[in-house]
Design a protein around this motif. Structure first.
Motif, PDB file in Angstrom:
ATOM      1  N   ALA A  58       0.154   2.344   0.257  1.00 41.26           N
ATOM      2  CA  ALA A  58       0.868   1.351   1.079  1.00 41.26           C
ATOM      3  C   ALA A  58       0.711  -0.058   0.510  1.00 41.26           C
ATOM      4  N   GLY A  59      -0.339  -0.275  -0.277  1.00 43.12           N
ATOM      5  CA  GLY A  59      -0.580  -1.592  -0.886  1.00 43.12           C
ATOM      6  C   GLY A  59       0.587  -2.059  -1.754  1.00 43.12           C
ATOM      7  N   PHE A  60       1.309  -1.123  -2.364  1.00 42.03           N
ATOM      8  CA  PHE A  60       2.488  -1.514  -3.167  1.00 42.03           C
ATOM      9  C   PHE A  60       3.488  -2.251  -2.274  1.00 42.03           C
ATOM     10  N   PHE A  61       3.627  -1.767  -1.060  1.00 38.61           N
ATOM     11  CA  PHE A  61       4.640  -2.349  -0.167  1.00 38.61           C
ATOM     12  C   PHE A  61       4.179  -3.677   0.426  1.00 38.61           C
ATOM     13  N   ASP A  62       2.861  -3.812   0.643  1.00 39.38           N
ATOM     14  CA  ASP A  62       2.330  -5.127   1.063  1.00 39.38           C
ATOM     15  C   ASP A  62       2.690  -6.161   0.019  1.00 39.38           C
ATOM     16  N   ALA A  63       2.425  -5.796  -1.232  1.00 36.38           N
ATOM     17  CA  ALA A  63       2.643  -6.724  -2.342  1.00 36.38           C
ATOM     18  C   ALA A  63       4.129  -7.029  -2.496  1.00 36.38           C
ATOM     19  N   GLU A  64       4.949  -6.000  -2.402  1.00 39.15           N
ATOM     20  CA  GLU A  64       6.397  -6.202  -2.566  1.00 39.15           C
ATOM     21  C   GLU A  64       6.940  -7.086  -1.444  1.00 39.15           C
ATOM     22  N   GLU A  65       6.460  -6.833  -0.238  1.00 40.97           N
ATOM     23  CA  GLU A  65       6.918  -7.640   0.901  1.00 40.97           C
ATOM     24  C   GLU A  65       6.554  -9.113   0.694  1.00 40.97           C
ATOM     25  N   ASN A 141      -1.327  -8.503  -6.746  1.00 40.11           N
ATOM     26  CA  ASN A 141      -0.199  -7.600  -6.501  1.00 40.11           C
ATOM     27  C   ASN A 141      -0.144  -6.590  -7.643  1.00 40.11           C
ATOM     28  N   TYR A 142       1.017  -6.125  -7.983  1.00 37.31           N
ATOM     29  CA  TYR A 142       1.111  -5.073  -9.015  1.00 37.31           C
ATOM     30  C   TYR A 142       2.168  -5.440 -10.033  1.00 37.31           C
ATOM     31  N   ILE A 143       1.882  -5.091 -11.293  1.00 37.45           N
ATOM     32  CA  ILE A 143       2.902  -5.195 -12.331  1.00 37.45           C
ATOM     33  C   ILE A 143       3.136  -3.744 -12.783  1.00 37.45           C
ATOM     34  N   GLY A 144       4.262  -3.163 -12.357  1.00 39.48           N
ATOM     35  CA  GLY A 144       4.390  -1.709 -12.424  1.00 39.48           C
ATOM     36  C   GLY A 144       3.327  -1.151 -11.482  1.00 39.48           C
ATOM     37  N   ALA A 145       2.554  -0.165 -11.977  1.00 42.22           N
ATOM     38  CA  ALA A 145       1.496   0.386 -11.120  1.00 42.22           C
ATOM     39  C   ALA A 145       0.147  -0.272 -11.385  1.00 42.22           C
ATOM     40  N   THR A 146       0.105  -1.236 -12.287  1.00 39.85           N
ATOM     41  CA  THR A 146      -1.174  -1.883 -12.622  1.00 39.85           C
ATOM     42  C   THR A 146      -1.472  -3.024 -11.657  1.00 39.85           C
ATOM     43  N   ARG A 147      -2.712  -3.088 -11.206  1.00 42.37           N
ATOM     44  CA  ARG A 147      -3.085  -4.213 -10.339  1.00 42.37           C
ATOM     45  C   ARG A 147      -2.969  -5.508 -11.135  1.00 42.37           C
ATOM     46  N   GLN A 148      -2.317  -6.496 -10.543  1.00 42.31           N
ATOM     47  CA  GLN A 148      -2.138  -7.791 -11.206  1.00 42.31           C
ATOM     48  C   GLN A 148      -3.025  -8.811 -10.483  1.00 42.31           C
ATOM     49  N   ILE A 149      -3.964  -9.380 -11.228  1.00 45.69           N
ATOM     50  CA  ILE A 149      -4.947 -10.304 -10.645  1.00 45.69           C
ATOM     51  C   ILE A 149      -4.312 -11.683 -10.518  1.00 45.69           C
ATOM     52  N   ASN A 150      -4.430 -12.292  -9.361  1.00 41.91           N
ATOM     53  CA  ASN A 150      -3.781 -13.593  -9.127  1.00 41.91           C
ATOM     54  C   ASN A 150      -4.755 -14.658  -8.642  1.00 41.91           C
ATOM     55  N   THR A 151      -6.010 -14.565  -9.046  1.00 39.52           N
ATOM     56  CA  THR A 151      -7.018 -15.524  -8.590  1.00 39.52           C
ATOM     57  C   THR A 151      -6.570 -16.947  -8.889  1.00 39.52           C
ATOM     58  N   PRO A 152      -6.466 -17.800  -7.855  1.00 43.55           N
ATOM     59  CA  PRO A 152      -5.972 -19.158  -8.079  1.00 43.55           C
ATOM     60  C   PRO A 152      -6.801 -19.938  -9.095  1.00 43.55           C
ATOM     61  N   LEU A 223      17.624 -10.455  -6.403  1.00 41.70           N
ATOM     62  CA  LEU A 223      16.385 -10.062  -7.090  1.00 41.70           C
ATOM     63  C   LEU A 223      15.642  -9.023  -6.259  1.00 41.70           C
ATOM     64  N   ILE A 224      15.118  -7.992  -6.929  1.00 45.89           N
ATOM     65  CA  ILE A 224      14.323  -6.973  -6.226  1.00 45.89           C
ATOM     66  C   ILE A 224      13.007  -6.771  -6.967  1.00 45.89           C
ATOM     67  N   ASP A 225      12.099  -6.059  -6.318  1.00 46.20           N
ATOM     68  CA  ASP A 225      10.881  -5.527  -6.915  1.00 46.20           C
ATOM     69  C   ASP A 225      10.063  -6.556  -7.719  1.00 46.20           C
ATOM     70  N   PRO A 226       9.682  -7.671  -7.111  1.00 42.07           N
ATOM     71  CA  PRO A 226       8.997  -8.706  -7.874  1.00 42.07           C
ATOM     72  C   PRO A 226       7.494  -8.450  -8.031  1.00 42.07           C
ATOM     73  N   ALA A 227       6.904  -9.182  -8.942  1.00 39.06           N
ATOM     74  CA  ALA A 227       5.437  -9.198  -9.120  1.00 39.06           C
ATOM     75  C   ALA A 227       5.046 -10.682  -9.143  1.00 39.06           C
ATOM     76  N   VAL A 228       5.383 -11.380  -8.066  1.00 38.55           N
ATOM     77  CA  VAL A 228       5.369 -12.849  -8.079  1.00 38.55           C
ATOM     78  C   VAL A 228       3.984 -13.448  -8.304  1.00 38.55           C
ATOM     79  N   TYR A 229       3.988 -14.636  -8.851  1.00 39.83           N
ATOM     80  CA  TYR A 229       2.809 -15.507  -8.893  1.00 39.83           C
ATOM     81  C   TYR A 229       3.301 -16.888  -9.300  1.00 39.83           C
ATOM     82  N   VAL A 230       2.442 -17.859  -9.151  1.00 37.91           N
ATOM     83  CA  VAL A 230       2.805 -19.200  -9.588  1.00 37.91           C
ATOM     84  C   VAL A 230       2.272 -19.380 -11.004  1.00 37.91           C
TER      85      VAL A 230
END
Ligand code: ADP
Length: 300
Positions: A58-65, A141-152, A223-230
């Motif tokens: 379900a974490g994929f959908f949290d991130a996508e949302e 979040n995720y980049i594909g299925a890989t966890r993407q670290i977004n530590t500010p 746009l769909i399916d993002p892996a957003v970050y700043v």
């Protein structure tokens, strides 16, 4: 939007559309890279697009949302409207229910308008997205299925080093060999020789390969399916050129609004190194050759 437990998808539809609305029929399940998807046709005439996975994922959908929410907050480029997110206990599935985008015809200015809107997204204020620091995001979040670290982080170059390249090199460590490890450490160490801080932080889509945008019935891009970050806007543009580039009008429209910075072409491969390494870590094979070619070019 919280993760809500529903007895069934029918119950989730009623919670979003009203008690009188039911699922009339649904399409076949289709398998994409990570999730399953299908379309639901509702008795009120609406159609919704449903992405499905196991409850553990379900974490994929949290991130996508959160990613779609962040892009929508910029009020610049269309994303699908989100209806609900939850667990269907009957079928033991997690799901994300969103507006179905019906594909339409391209218009003469589709790509130019997309370019302008994409640049406007990159120019939007980012203070709500990175926890008081300049770069990163509110959550990993995720980049594909890989966890993407977004530590500010307040430095883009440091963020790109510690949250993008370093974790990918670590994942590939077993295959890199001692020379590969030595070169990757050298590259990480010297990253600020080639990368510079942007004039302003930008909200990035983060996964701009050609499959992550749709064209709607008004000929507008969604746009769909993002892996957003700043991050640095150049990293998003670089990814659009990694496989098959966007049409020329897209870049024209984009650079009209956000002019190209000198030396971008020299930095492009370094941004895409992150994605080559990620592709190798996910799929293996020749992506490592592409990644190591870039490492050699910069650190060899
Ligand atoms: P995954 O997260 O599994 O990679 P995507 O979000 O990329 O899945 O969706 C897979 C495919 O489903 C897309 O390439 C697109 O064709 C279709 N799709 C995704 N979202 C929608 C939508 N809201 N409306 C219509 N089609 C969609």
């Amino acid at each position: 939007m919280g993760l809500v437990t529903y007895h069934s998808l029918e119950e989730a539809v009623q919670a979003s559309f009203g008690e009188s609305v039911h699922i009339d029929k649904s399409s076949q399940l289709v398998m994409s890279d990570i999730n399953l998807a299908k379309t639901l046709y509702l008795t009120n005439g609406d159609t919704v697009f449903l992405k499905l996975n196991t409850p553990e994922n379900a974490g994929f959908f949290d991130a996508e949302e959160q990613g779609l929410w962040a892009i929508a907050q910029t009020n610049t480029i269309r994303t699908p409207k989100l209806f609900c997110k939850g667990i269907d206990t009957q079928k033991s599935l997690s799901f994300l229910m969103m507006e179905k985008i019906d594909s339409g015809q391209l218009k003469e200015d589709t790509w130019k308008v997309m370019g302008r809107e994409f640049a406007a997204m990159h120019l939007a204020d980012t203070t709500a997205f990175s926890c008081g620091k300049a770069y990163g995001f509110l959550q990993d979040n995720y980049i594909g299925a890989t966890r993407q670290i977004n530590t500010p982080n307040d430095s883009w170059v440091e963020f790109f080093r510690t949250c993008r390249l370093e974790p990918q090199f670590k994942m590939a460590e077993g295959t890199l060999g001692s020379d590969g490890i030595r070169l990757s450490l050298k590259l990480l160490d010297r990253l600020d020789t080639w990368l510079t801080e942007p004039s302003k932080p930008s909200l990035l889509h983060g996964d701009m390969w050609g499959g992550n945008h749709l064209v709607d019935q008004d000929g507008k891009v969604v746009l769909i399916d993002p892996a957003v970050y700043v991050g640095h806007a150049e990293a998003d543009i670089a990814m659009t050129q990694m496989f098959s580039p966007m049409p020329r009008d897209f870049y024209q429209g984009y650079y009209e609004v956000l002019p190209k910075q000198e030396g971008y072409e020299d930095r492009r491969d370094l941004y895409n190194l992150y994605h080559y390494l990620n592709h190798f870590n996910l799929f293996g094979g020749h992506y490592l050759v592409s990644a190591m070619r870039i490492v050699m070019h910069f650190a060899g």
